[in-house]
Structures are given as structure tokens and as C-alpha cells.
Design a protein around this motif. Structure first.
Motif, PDB file in Angstrom:
ATOM      1  N   ARG A 174       0.834  -1.210   0.000  1.00 14.01           N
ATOM      2  CA  ARG A 174       0.000   0.000   0.000  1.00 14.01           C
ATOM      3  C   ARG A 174       0.866   1.256   0.000  1.00 14.01           C
ATOM      4  NH1 ARG A 174      -5.085   1.094   1.748  1.00 14.01           N
ATOM      5  NH2 ARG A 174      -5.448  -1.018   2.468  1.00 14.01           N
ATOM      6  N   ILE A 175       1.884   1.265   0.839  1.00 12.66           N
ATOM      7  CA  ILE A 175       2.751   2.453   0.920  1.00 12.66           C
ATOM      8  C   ILE A 175       3.477   2.654  -0.412  1.00 12.66           C
ATOM      9  CG2 ILE A 175       4.836   3.416   2.005  1.00 12.66           C
ATOM     10  CD1 ILE A 175       3.953   2.088   4.615  1.00 12.66           C
ATOM     11  N   LEU A 199       2.820   5.969  -2.599  1.00 11.85           N
ATOM     12  CA  LEU A 199       3.909   6.940  -2.770  1.00 11.85           C
ATOM     13  C   LEU A 199       4.451   6.942  -4.197  1.00 11.85           C
ATOM     14  CD1 LEU A 199       6.346   6.931   0.313  1.00 11.85           C
ATOM     15  CD2 LEU A 199       5.034   8.843  -0.585  1.00 11.85           C
ATOM     16  N   TYR A 243       3.069   9.195  -7.326  1.00 12.55           N
ATOM     17  CA  TYR A 243       4.044  10.085  -7.964  1.00 12.55           C
ATOM     18  C   TYR A 243       4.003   9.915  -9.481  1.00 12.55           C
ATOM     19  CZ  TYR A 243       8.417  12.412  -9.061  1.00 12.55           C
ATOM     20  OH  TYR A 243       9.351  13.262  -9.590  1.00 12.55           O
ATOM     21  N   THR A 268       0.910  11.436 -10.965  1.00 12.07           N
ATOM     22  CA  THR A 268       0.990  12.902 -10.987  1.00 12.07           C
ATOM     23  C   THR A 268       1.943  13.370 -12.081  1.00 12.07           C
ATOM     24  OG1 THR A 268       0.718  12.775  -8.601  1.00 12.07           O
ATOM     25  CG2 THR A 268       1.298  14.907  -9.503  1.00 12.07           C
ATOM     26  N   LEU A 297       0.913  19.018  -7.013  1.00  5.72           N
ATOM     27  CA  LEU A 297       1.230  18.748  -5.608  1.00  5.72           C
ATOM     28  C   LEU A 297      -0.031  18.365  -4.838  1.00  5.72           C
ATOM     29  CD1 LEU A 297       3.814  21.575  -4.759  1.00  5.72           C
ATOM     30  CD2 LEU A 297       4.236  19.113  -4.777  1.00  5.72           C
ATOM     31  N   LEU A 298      -1.126  19.062  -5.129  1.00  7.81           N
ATOM     32  CA  LEU A 298      -2.379  18.766  -4.423  1.00  7.81           C
ATOM     33  C   LEU A 298      -2.968  17.436  -4.890  1.00  7.81           C
ATOM     34  CD1 LEU A 298      -3.947  22.347  -4.373  1.00  7.81           C
ATOM     35  CD2 LEU A 298      -2.696  21.180  -2.557  1.00  7.81           C
ATOM     36  N   TYR A 316      -1.217  14.877  -6.003  1.00  6.77           N
ATOM     37  CA  TYR A 316      -0.370  13.834  -5.411  1.00  6.77           C
ATOM     38  C   TYR A 316      -0.770  13.599  -3.952  1.00  6.77           C
ATOM     39  CZ  TYR A 316       4.046  11.413  -4.214  1.00  6.77           C
ATOM     40  OH  TYR A 316       4.986  10.514  -3.796  1.00  6.77           O
ATOM     41  N   LEU A 317      -0.990  14.685  -3.229  1.00  2.46           N
ATOM     42  CA  LEU A 317      -1.399  14.563  -1.821  1.00  2.46           C
ATOM     43  C   LEU A 317      -2.714  13.794  -1.704  1.00  2.46           C
ATOM     44  CD1 LEU A 317      -1.053  15.324   1.174  1.00  2.46           C
ATOM     45  CD2 LEU A 317      -2.203  17.484   0.685  1.00  2.46           C
ATOM     46  N   PHE A 354      -2.235  10.104  -2.519  1.00  3.43           N
ATOM     47  CA  PHE A 354      -1.526   9.424  -1.432  1.00  3.43           C
ATOM     48  C   PHE A 354      -2.490   9.108  -0.279  1.00  3.43           C
ATOM     49  CE2 PHE A 354       0.947   9.929   2.584  1.00  3.43           C
ATOM     50  CZ  PHE A 354       1.724   8.785   2.468  1.00  3.43           C
ATOM     51  N   LEU A 355      -3.301  10.077   0.092  1.00  7.81           N
ATOM     52  CA  LEU A 355      -4.249   9.855   1.198  1.00  7.81           C
ATOM     53  C   LEU A 355      -5.277   8.793   0.807  1.00  7.81           C
ATOM     54  CD1 LEU A 355      -4.803  13.537   2.384  1.00  7.81           C
ATOM     55  CD2 LEU A 355      -3.423  11.780   3.494  1.00  7.81           C
ATOM     56  N   MET A 390      -3.668   5.369   0.944  1.00  6.38           N
ATOM     57  CA  MET A 390      -3.426   4.846   2.287  1.00  6.38           C
ATOM     58  C   MET A 390      -4.720   4.326   2.917  1.00  6.38           C
ATOM     59  SD  MET A 390      -0.260   4.862   2.796  1.00  6.38           S
ATOM     60  CE  MET A 390      -0.284   4.355   4.508  1.00  6.38           C
ATOM     61  N   ALA A 391      -5.871   4.755   2.393  1.00  6.85           N
ATOM     62  CA  ALA A 391      -7.133   4.397   3.057  1.00  6.85           C
ATOM     63  C   ALA A 391      -7.976   3.390   2.288  1.00  6.85           C
ATOM     64  CB  ALA A 391      -7.948   5.671   3.308  1.00  6.85           C
ATOM     65  N   PHE A 394      -7.645  -1.404   7.198  1.00  7.97           N
ATOM     66  CA  PHE A 394      -8.111  -0.451   8.204  1.00  7.97           C
ATOM     67  C   PHE A 394      -9.629  -0.497   8.215  1.00  7.97           C
ATOM     68  CE2 PHE A 394      -4.105   1.568   6.658  1.00  7.97           C
ATOM     69  CZ  PHE A 394      -3.386   1.390   7.821  1.00  7.97           C
ATOM     70  N   PHE A 431     -11.778   5.016   7.364  1.00  3.50           N
ATOM     71  CA  PHE A 431     -10.913   6.026   6.770  1.00  3.50           C
ATOM     72  C   PHE A 431     -10.128   6.736   7.879  1.00  3.50           C
ATOM     73  CE2 PHE A 431     -10.450  10.403   4.890  1.00  3.50           C
ATOM     74  CZ  PHE A 431      -9.526  10.042   3.939  1.00  3.50           C
ATOM     75  N   ALA A 443      -7.267   4.703   9.114  1.00  5.67           N
ATOM     76  CA  ALA A 443      -6.152   4.726   8.155  1.00  5.67           C
ATOM     77  C   ALA A 443      -5.362   6.023   8.312  1.00  5.67           C
ATOM     78  CB  ALA A 443      -6.687   4.613   6.728  1.00  5.67           C
ATOM     79  N   MET A 444      -6.105   7.126   8.494  1.00  4.99           N
ATOM     80  CA  MET A 444      -5.445   8.423   8.639  1.00  4.99           C
ATOM     81  C   MET A 444      -4.637   8.477   9.941  1.00  4.99           C
ATOM     82  SD  MET A 444      -5.950  10.245   5.965  1.00  4.99           S
ATOM     83  CE  MET A 444      -5.900   8.777   4.970  1.00  4.99           C
ATOM     84  N   PHE A 475       6.318  16.679   2.000  1.00  5.23           N
ATOM     85  CA  PHE A 475       5.099  16.066   1.463  1.00  5.23           C
ATOM     86  C   PHE A 475       4.342  15.355   2.588  1.00  5.23           C
ATOM     87  CE2 PHE A 475       3.020  12.378  -0.580  1.00  5.23           C
ATOM     88  CZ  PHE A 475       2.082  13.083  -1.295  1.00  5.23           C
ATOM     89  N   PHE A 484       3.641  23.760   1.454  1.00  5.21           N
ATOM     90  CA  PHE A 484       3.235  23.725   0.051  1.00  5.21           C
ATOM     91  C   PHE A 484       4.136  24.616  -0.815  1.00  5.21           C
ATOM     92  CE2 PHE A 484       0.580  25.451  -3.427  1.00  5.21           C
ATOM     93  CZ  PHE A 484       0.316  24.271  -4.092  1.00  5.21           C
ATOM     94  N   PHE A 504       9.354  17.554  -9.513  1.00  2.27           N
ATOM     95  CA  PHE A 504       8.670  17.147 -10.746  1.00  2.27           C
ATOM     96  C   PHE A 504       9.379  17.801 -11.936  1.00  2.27           C
ATOM     97  CE2 PHE A 504       5.223  16.290  -7.729  1.00  2.27           C
ATOM     98  CZ  PHE A 504       4.844  15.020  -8.149  1.00  2.27           C
TER      99      PHE A 504
END
Lengths: 101, 566
Positions: free
Chosen positions: A14-15, A19, A23, A26, A56-57, A59-60, A63-64, A67-68, B2, B5, B8-9, B183, B236, B248
Motif C-alpha cells: 500500500r505504501i 507513494l 508520484y 501525478t 502537488l495537491l 499527489y497529496l 496518497f491519502l 493509504m485508506a 483499516f 478512513f 487509516a489516517m 510532502f 506547500f 517534478f
């Protein structure tokens, strides 16, 4: 031979997918948007900067989500598949544009 | 894996926050010091304690100095073999490289003037590339005298790069590590809000008198939430500043051909020559161009001084001079660039109004880089940065407090290790920082390689603090507070006080004098004294907490003993 039934395996997968796959996705998104918009006459640094901010947003968020999510298969397919597809497409678009001028 | 959500967070927040939090601590602390990097430079190099000056006459003072600059040996040895095409002959000797580019840069907080030369590689491997070997010089703009390059600008050349590269330059690895940490910081902020979203009230609760675990979590949530926009914004924009080259680099790798094409189109549109003509030519008066640029800025209702000046394709028919305005009166990093022909002095191009995206980006990165002259805002940055550091540090302490009982029962040393690393990155980092300042005042200014030894002291004292933290950490295993926190606080307080006294002894600049005449140094001294006082208070507070913890640990052992007897 890695032990796939170990509890560490799904979390490592998952990680890695979140990640690295996030990437790659994106990267592809930034590349295809720049390569796609330049031939339409959009200013180069505008697309680049705009896409870096958005990237960047994105990718964020990826990623979240990675992870879930419960759907690990989809995670791998969308991030790696989508990332590679967009990246390759960006190179093709770039090449055909530069050849055409 | 998990169940929700939120879970997981929470997992992500805990484990990524823990592993990269140590890096983030360094980034936030040294980023905070960077707000006053030039002031720290003044403190550490007493010969440069004078007022900032406007850029002196280019023709009379700067040009002759720039003509005498030689390429840096280090840059030559590293990059010349990479840039030169051996098939065309042997490498041009270092001192015979022709100058191609001159630049000079000054800011409102920097009394010294930084200048540099880009030397051309005559037979480059890639003629399209940026084939420059550099040579830089720092001068006193009042006299034109070169200032010794050997002295390390501790603020702008050590603390400042520390916050974005950890001063680990091998293959730029430091920049990438900080990038990943940044990040994860964004992810930790978002996940932190999600974990607690159901109990919004928690964000604004602080119960200092509850047990450590409770009050530390309160403080973690409070500092994270109060400065959330600040933290998110800085993380950011920090990433954004490095994104196009490092994180990037799409347009510098995969889309490089498109980028090159754009540069050619741009050179055609702007009339600024992309390449040298290969025809030698005399340069016109640069001072006359500066006067013209200033006149144009005044006409546009934004009179100002020159911040950055660059001569491109020097001594060539295609040479042009770019002059940018010092932007210290506004947030966005706008230069209102004017470009002149180097041979005729004619204005070739004035930068047009920017697009909305360019303006947004300049405003965002300008807010991060804070070149502006606004002291209240600068201090707010310091406050925000320190609040961020508190948020990260309390995260570590909460991790330890929550788990140390369980780890003790299981015989695990997890909490002990985390606590020792937290000591190292909180108080240990402070000790290393002031040790460097103390070394700066103790080592003679004439000493060869002084800057190198200052860095040795910094890393050396930090390593000693790491060893000390681990040596004292066994207390955590016995459910007590590691005495390393208190001992390093005391050491920091003593060193910070010593730095102020040493500054007085070695330069004669004491607070009563500098507070009225030279704020850059007075500010550093005052900050050291206030930090020293806070550290003493913290040490006394820790002593009380340690005593309480000892009683609790005894109770805990007694319970354990009873339980084992059944």
C-alpha cells in the motif's frame, strides 16, 4: 521468497503504491497536460506552474486515498496504469507536435 | 486492512509523522532562523556590521572587480571535466576561461554585495547546455574591498540551506529527503484534522495541569490547528519552489525538447539573443542603463533601487544587460525587469504585465522567501515556525507518553529510542546551534578554514548530544522522564548566555550599544538571552515533573510486583 501472508506485506504494498504510484500518476498528469496545452497556444510557464501547483495537491490526495482505500488492486491499476499511459502519451504528443512545426 | 478512513489516517499520521518528524523538526527550526539569516551573518562576521547600501557605480567600482575574479577551483575541478568535450582538445586551463556573464545582487538587509562571474567553457560537450564555471566574490560596497571568502556566513550559508537541504549536498540527496518530509507534513496536517474532526472542540483545548500525556496532546492539537494555514502554506510553497527542478522536473527531462522549443520562441519574441554572436564588441555604460531603468520604474509609479543586475554574453555583439528592481517593498517577487543592449545601451525589452498564474506563483513563493521589509510580518513567521516546531516535538512526546507503559511491560525499547531521538532533535539541535555561535566567537577570524571548523563544532556537538540522549534514556524504560531533556536545556542556556558575553568581549558590541545603533546584532543577542531564560524555566519545570514521575514509577513497580505475586 517473500512471505506474502505476513501482516507487513499489505502495508508495504500500500505504501509503495501510494507513494510511488501516486508520484507516477501525478508525473503523467503534469506531462500530458503540458504537452497537450502547448500546441493549443497556452503560455509554457503558465501551464508548467499551474500544473506544478495542481500536481502537488493531486499527489497529496492520491496518497491519502491510497493509504485508506480497500481496493488495493484498483489502487495499483489506476496509479501505475494511468501514470504510465499518460507519460507515454505525453511523449507521443510532444514528438508529433515538434515534428509538425 | 483499516476498518475506517479515520483509522487509516491515524495510522499514517502516527507512523509517517514519527519517521519523518525528525527531519521536519530540523526544517522548521532552521527555517525559522532563516527569517533572520542576514542578521545572523552580521553577528558572525563582525567586519560586516554596517548599514545596507544601494548598489554602487557599476562602471567605476564593480566592473573592474568583476574583471579580476577567477573561476572557483572547486567548481572547475568538479564540473569542467563534465562540460568539456575532450575530442576537441585538452581542457582550457582554469585561469584562461573567458567570462560570459556578470551579476551583482543586494538586498535591503545585506550590507555586503554579492557578485559573481559565469565563465564560458569554450569547447562544450553539449553546445545547447548551460556551460558555466562560476566564480563568486563578496565585497564591501562602500570601499570595493573584497571580504574574505573563507569566513562562513553562518546565517545565509549554513542555517538557511540547512532548512531545505540539511547541508547534505551529495547528489542533492538532502533536498530530496526534505522534499519527502515536506510532502508527509502536508499529509500529516490533513490526516491530523481528519482524526479529530468529530470533536472540533479538542483543537482549542489546553489543560496544562493534567497528566503529561493529556496536556501534550492538547498542545499538539492546539499548535497544529492554530497555525494550520501557516504550516500548510509554508510546506506547500516550499515544495513548489523546488518542484520544477527537483520534485517534478518534467520539463527538464521528459519534456526538455518542448522546453527548448519554447526558449527559442521566447528569444525571438523578446529580442533577447539566446546565443553569443561570436563577434567581440565593447560594452556601453552600465550606469547609464541603470539610470534609465530607474527612470522607467518611477514613470510606472514604482520608484526603486536596483536589486539584481546581470550582463549576459559579455563583450559580444549579442550582449544584453538585465536590470531588476529590489522588491523589498512588496510580497511578490517581481523584478520589473528591463533589458538593454550591452553594446548600444538601448532598452530592448521591458517585461510585460504578468498572467494571473505567474502572479499567483510569484505571490506564493514571495511569501515563503520573504524578501520584503516588514518587521512585524517577519516576527510572525518566526512565531509560526516555532509553533510548528512545538507541534512536531509534542507529537514525539505524546508518542512516548502513550506507549511507554506498554513498552515497559513488553520489554520493548521503542519508547526509549524515540525519546532519545526527540531529545537529540529538540534540545540537542539547540545546543549544536549555539555551540557553533560560541565557536565562531572563540576561533580567530584569521584562522585558515574557520568556517570548516565551525561546522565541525556544529555536527560534533550534535553527535555528543545524541550519545548523551541515548545514555540517559534508560529512565524512560523505568516509566520516568529522561534527565537528558533537563540537562541539555541547562547546557543550552549556559552556551546561549556565553555567546552573548563572547560577542561583547571579542567585538566590544554589547547590548546597550547595539540596541541603539545596530539592531541586527542586538536582535540576535536578545533572542539568545530570551531563549536562555526560557531554557532555564524549562529545566526547572522538568525537574518538578521528573520528581512526580519518580513517585508514579515507584507505584507502578509496586503494582507490577504485586501482580506478579498474584
Amino acid at each position: 521468497m517473500p512471505n506474502f501472508s505476513s501482516p507487513a506485506w499489505p502495508i508495504a504494498s500500500r505504501i509503495f503504491a501510494s507513494l510511488v504510484g501516486g508520484y507516477l500518476f501525478t508525473w503523467g498528469l503534469i506531462a500530458i497536460t503540458i504537452a497537450g496545452l502547448i500546441p493549443l497556444g497556452v503560455e509554457f510557464h503558465d501551464v508548467e506552474m499551474g500544473m506544478l501547483m495542481l500536481g502537488l495537491l493531486v499527489y497529496l490526495s492520491l496518497f491519502l486515498w491510497g493509504m485508506a482505500t480497500d481496493k488495493l488492486i484498483w489502487l495499483w491499476l489506476i496509479l501505475f496504469g494511468g501514470g504510465v499511459a499518460m507519460t507515454v502519451l505525453a511523449s507521443v504528443v510532444q514528438q508529433s507536435f515538434l515534428q509538425g512545426i | 486492512m483499516f476498518s475506517s478512513f479515520r483509522q487509516a489516517m491515524a495510522w499514517l499520521h502516527t507512523w509517517f509523522g514519527l519517521t519523518l518528524g525528525f527531519i521536519l523538526m530540523v526544517v522548521f527550526f532552521f527555517g525559522t532562523l532563516s527569517v533572520f539569516d542576514r542578521e545572523i551573518d552580521r553577528w558572525s562576521i563582525p567586519e560586516t556590521r554596517f548599514e545596507p547600501q544601494v548598489m554602487p557605480s557599476f562602471d567605476e567600482m564593480l566592473l573592474p572587480i568583476l574583471r579580476s575574479v577567477e573561476p572557483s577551483e572547486e567548481d572547475y575541478n568538479t564540473n569542467m571535466p563534465l562540460l568539456h568535450d575532450l575530442s576537441q582538445g585538452p581542457m582550457t586551463p582554469r585561469t584562461e576561461l573567458p567570462a560570459d556573464e556578470f551579476w551583482a545582487y543586494t538586498t535591503h538587509r545585506d550590507p555586503v554585495l554579492i557578485m559573481g562571474v559565469g565563465f564560458r567553457v569554450p569547447q562544450p560537450l553539449d553546445p545547447e547546455g548551460h556551460n558555466h564555471i562560476h566564480g563568486n566574490i563578496t565585497i564591501d560596497p562602500r570601499t570595493g574591498k573584497a571580504l574574505p571568502d573563507d569566513q562562513l556566513k553562518i546565517g545565509s550559508k549554513f542555517f538557511y540551506p540547512m532548512h531545505f537541504s540539511l547541508n547534505w549536498n551529495w547528489n542533492r540527496i538532502g533536498i530530496y529527503i526534505v522534499g519527502i518530509a515536506a510532502f508527509i507534513m502536508m499529509a500529516a496536517l490533513v490526516s491530523g484534522v481528519i482524526i479529530h474532526r468529530k470533536r472540533f472542540r479538542e483543537f482549542f483545548t489546553f489543560r496544562p495541569n493534567k497528566q503529561t500525556q493529556r496536556s501534550v496532546l492538547d498542545l499538539h492539537n492546539l499548535t497544529g490547528m492554530v497555525a494550520l494555514p501557516f504550516h500548510f502554506f509554508f510546506t506547500f510553497t516550499g515544495l513548489l519552489i523546488f518542484a520544477s527542478f527537483f520534485f517534478f522536473p518534467v520539463t527538464h527531462t521528459q519534456l526538455e525538447p518542448l522546453h527548448k522549443y519554447h526558449e527559442m520562441v521566447e528569444a525571438n519574441e523578446t529580442g533577447l539573443p539566446h546565443d553569443r554572436a561570436g563577434v567581440p564588441a565593447e560594452m556601453a555604460s552600465i550606469d547609464a542603463m541603470v539610470a534609465k531603468a530607474k527612470q522607467r520604474w518611477a514613470e510606472k509609479d514604482m520608484p526603486g533601487e536596483v536589486g539584481f543586475l546581470q550582463i549576459n554574453h559579455l563583450d559580444d555583439a549579442n550582449s544584453y544587460v538585465s536590470i531588476y528592481r529590489a522588491g523589498s517593498d512588496r510580497v511578490a517577487l517581481v523584478g520589473e525587469g528591463m533589458h538593454f543592449s550591452g553594446t548600444t545601451g538601448e532598452l530592448i525589452r521591458e517585461e510585460p504585465p504578468r498572467s494571473a498564474i505567474a502572479e499567483t506563483e510569484e505571490f506564493l513563493t514571495g511569501l515563503h522567501l520573504q524578501h520584503f521589509e516588514h518587521w512585524l510580518l517577519r516576527w510572525l513567521y518566526v512565531f509560526g515556525g516555532l509553533v510548528g516546531a512545538i507541534c512536531i516535538a509534542t507529537g514525539f512526546i505524546f508518542f512516548v507518553e502513550k506507549r511507554k507503559r506498554q513498552h515497559t511491560l513488553q520489554g520493548s525499547s521503542g519508547s526509549q529510542v524515540v525519546d532519545a531521538l526527540a531529545v537529540t532533535t529538540v534540545t540537542g539541535m539547540l545546543v549544536a546551534t549555539v555551540s557553533m555561535l560560541v565557536a565562531n566567537r572563540l576561533l580567530s577570524a584569521e584562522m585558515v578554514g574557520k568556517g570548516y571548523w565551525e561546522q565541525v563544532v556544529f555536527w560534533g556537538s550534535w553527535s555528543v548530544m545524541l550519545l548523551h540522549a541515548f545514555w540517559r534514556s534508560s529512565a524512560v524504560r523505568h516509566m520516568r522522564i529522561s534527565p537528558a531533556w533537563r540537562e541539555q536545556s541547562i547546557l543550552f542556556a549556559l552556551l546561549a548566555f556565553a555567546a552573548v558575553i563572547l560577542n561583547w568581549i571579542t567585538t566590544g558590541d554589547h547590548l546597550l550599544k547595539t540596541a541603539f545603533h545596530y539592531w541586527p546584532v542586538a536582535g540576535v543577542d536578545l533572542s539568545l538571552l530570551v531563549s536562555s531564560a526560557i531554557a532555564i524555566y524549562a529545566a526547572r519545570f522538568l525537574k518538578r515533573r521528573e520528581n512526580v514521575a519518580v513517585h508514579k514509577a515507584i507505584e507502578f513497580s509496586a503494582q507490577k510486583l504485586e501482580a506478579s505475586r498474584g
